[in-house]
Scaffold this motif. Structure first.
Motif, short mmCIF file in Angstrom:
data_model
loop_
_atom_site.label_atom_id
_atom_site.label_comp_id
_atom_site.label_asym_id
_atom_site.label_seq_id
_atom_site.Cartn_x
_atom_site.Cartn_y
_atom_site.Cartn_z
N ARG A 80 96.36 54.96 -6.19
CA ARG A 80 96.41 55.06 -7.65
C ARG A 80 97.42 56.13 -8.07
N ILE A 81 97.45 57.24 -7.37
CA ILE A 81 98.41 58.31 -7.68
C ILE A 81 99.83 57.84 -7.43
N LEU A 82 100.06 57.18 -6.30
CA LEU A 82 101.39 56.68 -5.97
C LEU A 82 101.85 55.65 -7.00
N THR A 83 101.00 54.71 -7.33
CA THR A 83 101.36 53.67 -8.28
C THR A 83 101.61 54.26 -9.66
N SER A 84 100.77 55.17 -10.08
CA SER A 84 100.94 55.80 -11.40
C SER A 84 102.26 56.57 -11.47
N SER A 85 102.56 57.32 -10.42
CA SER A 85 103.80 58.11 -10.45
C SER A 85 105.04 57.22 -10.47
N ARG A 86 104.99 56.09 -9.79
CA ARG A 86 106.12 55.16 -9.80
C ARG A 86 106.28 54.50 -11.17
N PHE A 87 105.17 54.15 -11.82
CA PHE A 87 105.25 53.57 -13.16
C PHE A 87 105.81 54.58 -14.16
N VAL A 88 105.40 55.83 -14.05
CA VAL A 88 105.95 56.87 -14.93
C VAL A 88 107.45 57.02 -14.67
N ILE A 94 113.77 53.79 -17.80
CA ILE A 94 114.06 52.84 -18.88
C ILE A 94 114.31 53.58 -20.19
N THR A 95 113.55 54.64 -20.45
CA THR A 95 113.77 55.45 -21.64
C THR A 95 115.16 56.07 -21.62
N LEU A 96 115.56 56.59 -20.46
CA LEU A 96 116.90 57.16 -20.32
C LEU A 96 117.98 56.11 -20.57
N LEU A 97 117.78 54.92 -20.04
CA LEU A 97 118.74 53.83 -20.22
C LEU A 97 118.86 53.44 -21.69
N LEU A 112 114.17 66.81 -21.18
CA LEU A 112 112.78 66.37 -21.23
C LEU A 112 112.53 65.24 -20.24
N ILE A 113 113.42 64.29 -20.17
CA ILE A 113 113.28 63.17 -19.21
C ILE A 113 113.37 63.70 -17.78
N ALA A 114 114.28 64.62 -17.54
CA ALA A 114 114.43 65.18 -16.20
C ALA A 114 113.19 65.96 -15.76
N PHE A 115 112.53 66.60 -16.72
CA PHE A 115 111.31 67.35 -16.42
C PHE A 115 110.22 66.39 -15.99
#
Length: 115
Positions: A80-88, A94-97, A112-115
């Protein structure tokens, strides 16, 4: 009963192939972002000080999760931690793009995105 002498390849296991290919793709993406984000900041500002500031800010979450990641993994399911971190990570990319192509990208948003 004696141990089996047959050796099976890890790549014959479908789940291992998924895990391995995902880990390789993630590692490549993470390394490319360590080059792309500073390069983008340098193109936006031309200021090496800004590059150093954002790189130092990028390292704060990594340092935190190196210290406390084991505690979190003990409390929550590791998958769950791995999947959540990859989705974030995908969401932030996508936000950066979107910000880049819409012309909204500036140093505070990128920081902010880099953080």
């Amino acid at each position: 009963m004696p141990a089996s002498t047959e050796s099976t390849s890890l790549f014959s296991n479908k789940n291992f192939k998924y895990l391995w290919s995902g880990a390789v793709i993630t590692a490549i993406g993470d390394q490319l972002s360590l080059v792309a984000i500073p390069w983008l900041i340098l193109n936006l500002t031309g200021d090496p000080l800004q590059v150093g500031l954002v790189l130092s800010i990028m390292s704060v979450p990594r340092a935190f999760f190196i210290l406390y990641g084991g505690v979190l993994t003990d409390q929550f399911h590791p998958l769950r931690i791995l999947t959540s971190s990859r989705f974030v990570s995908v969401g932030l990319t996508i936000t950066l793009l979107i910000c880049l192509y819409a012309g909204w990208l500036n140093v505070p948003i990128l920081t902010l995105i880099a953080f």
